[in-house]
Design a protein around this motif. Structure first.
Motif, short mmCIF file in Angstrom:
data_model
loop_
_atom_site.label_atom_id
_atom_site.label_comp_id
_atom_site.label_asym_id
_atom_site.label_seq_id
_atom_site.Cartn_x
_atom_site.Cartn_y
_atom_site.Cartn_z
N LEU A 145 0.83 -1.19 0.00
CA LEU A 145 0.00 0.00 0.00
C LEU A 145 0.87 1.25 0.00
O LEU A 145 1.98 1.26 0.55
CB LEU A 145 -0.92 0.02 1.22
CG LEU A 145 -2.20 -0.79 1.17
CD1 LEU A 145 -2.90 -0.76 2.52
CD2 LEU A 145 -3.13 -0.27 0.09
N LEU A 146 0.36 2.29 -0.59
CA LEU A 146 0.98 3.61 -0.57
C LEU A 146 -0.08 4.62 -0.11
O LEU A 146 -1.27 4.33 -0.14
CB LEU A 146 1.49 4.01 -1.95
CG LEU A 146 2.55 3.12 -2.59
CD1 LEU A 146 2.77 3.54 -4.05
CD2 LEU A 146 3.87 3.19 -1.83
N ALA A 147 0.38 5.76 0.32
CA ALA A 147 -0.53 6.87 0.61
C ALA A 147 -0.35 7.91 -0.48
O ALA A 147 0.78 8.29 -0.81
CB ALA A 147 -0.26 7.46 1.97
N LEU A 148 -1.44 8.37 -1.05
CA LEU A 148 -1.40 9.39 -2.09
C LEU A 148 -2.03 10.65 -1.52
O LEU A 148 -3.25 10.70 -1.28
CB LEU A 148 -2.16 8.91 -3.32
CG LEU A 148 -2.06 9.78 -4.58
CD1 LEU A 148 -0.59 9.92 -5.02
CD2 LEU A 148 -2.88 9.19 -5.71
N LEU A 149 -1.19 11.66 -1.24
CA LEU A 149 -1.66 12.92 -0.68
C LEU A 149 -1.74 13.96 -1.79
O LEU A 149 -0.94 13.97 -2.72
CB LEU A 149 -0.71 13.41 0.41
CG LEU A 149 -0.47 12.47 1.60
CD1 LEU A 149 0.50 13.11 2.58
CD2 LEU A 149 -1.78 12.13 2.29
N TYR A 150 -2.72 14.86 -1.66
CA TYR A 150 -2.88 15.94 -2.64
C TYR A 150 -2.59 17.26 -1.95
O TYR A 150 -3.38 17.76 -1.16
CB TYR A 150 -4.29 15.89 -3.24
CG TYR A 150 -4.44 14.76 -4.23
CD1 TYR A 150 -4.03 14.90 -5.55
CD2 TYR A 150 -4.94 13.52 -3.82
CE1 TYR A 150 -4.13 13.85 -6.45
CE2 TYR A 150 -5.04 12.46 -4.71
CZ TYR A 150 -4.64 12.64 -6.04
OH TYR A 150 -4.73 11.60 -6.93
N VAL A 151 -1.40 17.81 -2.26
CA VAL A 151 -0.86 19.00 -1.60
C VAL A 151 -1.17 20.22 -2.46
O VAL A 151 -1.10 20.16 -3.69
CB VAL A 151 0.66 18.85 -1.41
CG1 VAL A 151 1.28 20.11 -0.82
CG2 VAL A 151 0.95 17.66 -0.52
N PRO A 152 -1.51 21.36 -1.84
CA PRO A 152 -1.71 22.58 -2.62
C PRO A 152 -0.50 22.89 -3.49
O PRO A 152 0.65 22.71 -3.08
CB PRO A 152 -1.93 23.66 -1.56
CG PRO A 152 -2.47 22.92 -0.38
CD PRO A 152 -1.80 21.58 -0.41
N ALA A 153 -0.75 23.35 -4.71
CA ALA A 153 0.34 23.59 -5.65
C ALA A 153 1.34 24.61 -5.13
O ALA A 153 2.53 24.54 -5.44
CB ALA A 153 -0.24 24.06 -6.99
N THR A 154 0.87 25.55 -4.31
CA THR A 154 1.77 26.58 -3.79
C THR A 154 2.73 26.05 -2.73
O THR A 154 3.72 26.71 -2.42
CB THR A 154 0.95 27.73 -3.19
OG1 THR A 154 0.04 27.20 -2.20
CG2 THR A 154 0.15 28.44 -4.26
N SER A 155 2.45 24.89 -2.17
CA SER A 155 3.29 24.33 -1.10
C SER A 155 4.09 23.12 -1.54
O SER A 155 4.95 22.65 -0.79
CB SER A 155 2.41 23.94 0.10
OG SER A 155 1.65 25.04 0.56
N PRO A 216 0.10 15.72 -6.56
CA PRO A 216 0.12 14.45 -5.85
C PRO A 216 1.48 14.17 -5.22
O PRO A 216 2.52 14.38 -5.84
CB PRO A 216 -0.20 13.43 -6.95
CG PRO A 216 0.26 14.09 -8.21
CD PRO A 216 0.07 15.56 -8.02
N VAL A 217 1.45 13.70 -3.98
CA VAL A 217 2.67 13.32 -3.26
C VAL A 217 2.51 11.86 -2.84
O VAL A 217 1.56 11.51 -2.13
CB VAL A 217 2.90 14.21 -2.02
CG1 VAL A 217 4.07 13.70 -1.20
CG2 VAL A 217 3.14 15.65 -2.44
N VAL A 218 3.42 11.02 -3.31
CA VAL A 218 3.37 9.59 -3.00
C VAL A 218 4.16 9.34 -1.72
O VAL A 218 5.33 9.74 -1.61
CB VAL A 218 3.95 8.75 -4.15
CG1 VAL A 218 3.89 7.27 -3.81
CG2 VAL A 218 3.18 9.04 -5.44
N VAL A 219 3.52 8.68 -0.76
CA VAL A 219 4.14 8.38 0.53
C VAL A 219 4.31 6.87 0.67
O VAL A 219 3.35 6.11 0.55
CB VAL A 219 3.29 8.92 1.70
CG1 VAL A 219 3.93 8.56 3.04
CG2 VAL A 219 3.12 10.43 1.59
N LYS A 220 5.54 6.45 0.90
CA LYS A 220 5.83 5.03 1.13
C LYS A 220 5.61 4.71 2.60
O LYS A 220 6.19 5.35 3.48
CB LYS A 220 7.27 4.72 0.74
CG LYS A 220 7.67 3.27 0.95
CD LYS A 220 9.13 3.06 0.56
CE LYS A 220 9.57 1.62 0.80
NZ LYS A 220 11.00 1.43 0.44
#
Length: 266
Positions: A145-155, A216-220
């Motif tokens: 499993l991975l975590a897929l986070l959606y971060v504001p483009a400005t950050s 999108p930020v992929v978290v292991k």
């Protein structure tokens, strides 16, 4: 008359040069000493100290290969269902049977994966191009499993690869936070449509992109053989069950520490 006598007496008296002069009261000296100590400590912290910050973002647990929406190639009535939600299927596996004017047609999966949503129901009528199921692509049952986070483009530019992440899973919040690290950061912001194509869920896409485009930020996830879920938690054992994909999560990304003088000075 009285003031004149006092003035004359003052002129006739010699100057008291040998008497000490009090420049400040003890209370003032104490306040000055405290101010100097505080300024010295602040200056030392600005040079040698560090400031850490976190970035929070919403996301989901997934297998990282994306999902796709399966659409019916024909119009007719559903007369057979071969799968259930949550079941893994192979590529081109039969999912449902549709009775058309030219006979029965079988709707098959495009790629191997797990059925996350089954829209078609026994006896319902589907039309050509109608959504009948959503499948999450997976290679095997052992995919991590991975975590897929959606971060504001400005950050997103402030998120470094390898940064530690604490994931709060509402379904298992009583067991603490799930540990992980940033594996990759997306190169460009994604619109609601692009997020929908990735997740196969328009409602989730609207939730994650509320307020603007997201990167999108992929978290292991950190693995652990000591827990039932197979991943490391802030608590000793974590939840007594396995985690499943398409589970909502909120991530707190610990950004790199910065020296205060870097942001105190322009």
């Amino acid at each position: 008359m009285q003031f004149r006598q006092q003035a004359l007496s003052k002129l006739q008296s010699p100057e008291a040069l040998d008497l000490p002069v009090r420049l400040a009261r003890p209370q003032g000296l104490l306040a000055l000493a405290v101010t100097v100590v505080v300024m010295a400590a602040a200056s030392a912290w600005a040079v040698t100290g560090s400031v850490s910050s976190t970035l929070k973002a919403s996301g989901i647990l997934t297998y990282g290969q994306g999902s796709y929406v399966l659409q019916s190639p024909v119009t007719g009535q559903v007369t057979g269902l071969y799968v259930r939600e949550g079941r893994r299927v192979a590529a081109h596996a039969p999912l449902l049977k549709v009775r058309t004017e030219r006979g029965d047609r079988v709707v098959r999966a495009i790629d191997a994966g797990r059925v996350t949503a089954l829209v078609a129901r026994m006896g319902s009528v589907v039309t050509t191009g109608a959504d009948v199921a959503t499948l999450e692509r997976t290679s095997s049952a052992h995919d991590p499993l991975l975590a897929l986070l959606y971060v504001p483009a400005t950050s997103a530019a402030n998120v470094p690869a390898g940064a530690p992440v604490d994931l709060t899973v509402p379904a298992a919040q009583s067991y603490g936070v799930l540990r992980g690290t940033v594996k990759a950061v997306g190169r460009a912001a994604q619109t609601k449509r692009q997020v929908t194509d990735t997740l196969g869920d328009g409602d989730l896409a609207a939730q994650f992109t509320k307020g603007g485009s997201r990167v999108p930020v992929v978290v292991k996830l950190t693995k652990s053989a000591a827990t039932t879920s197979g991943y490391a938690w802030s608590s000793q054992g974590g939840p007594p069950y396995a985690l499943t994909s398409m589970t909502l999560a909120t991530g707190a990304v610990h950004l790199a520490e910065q020296r205060p003088i870097d942001w105190l000075l322009p």
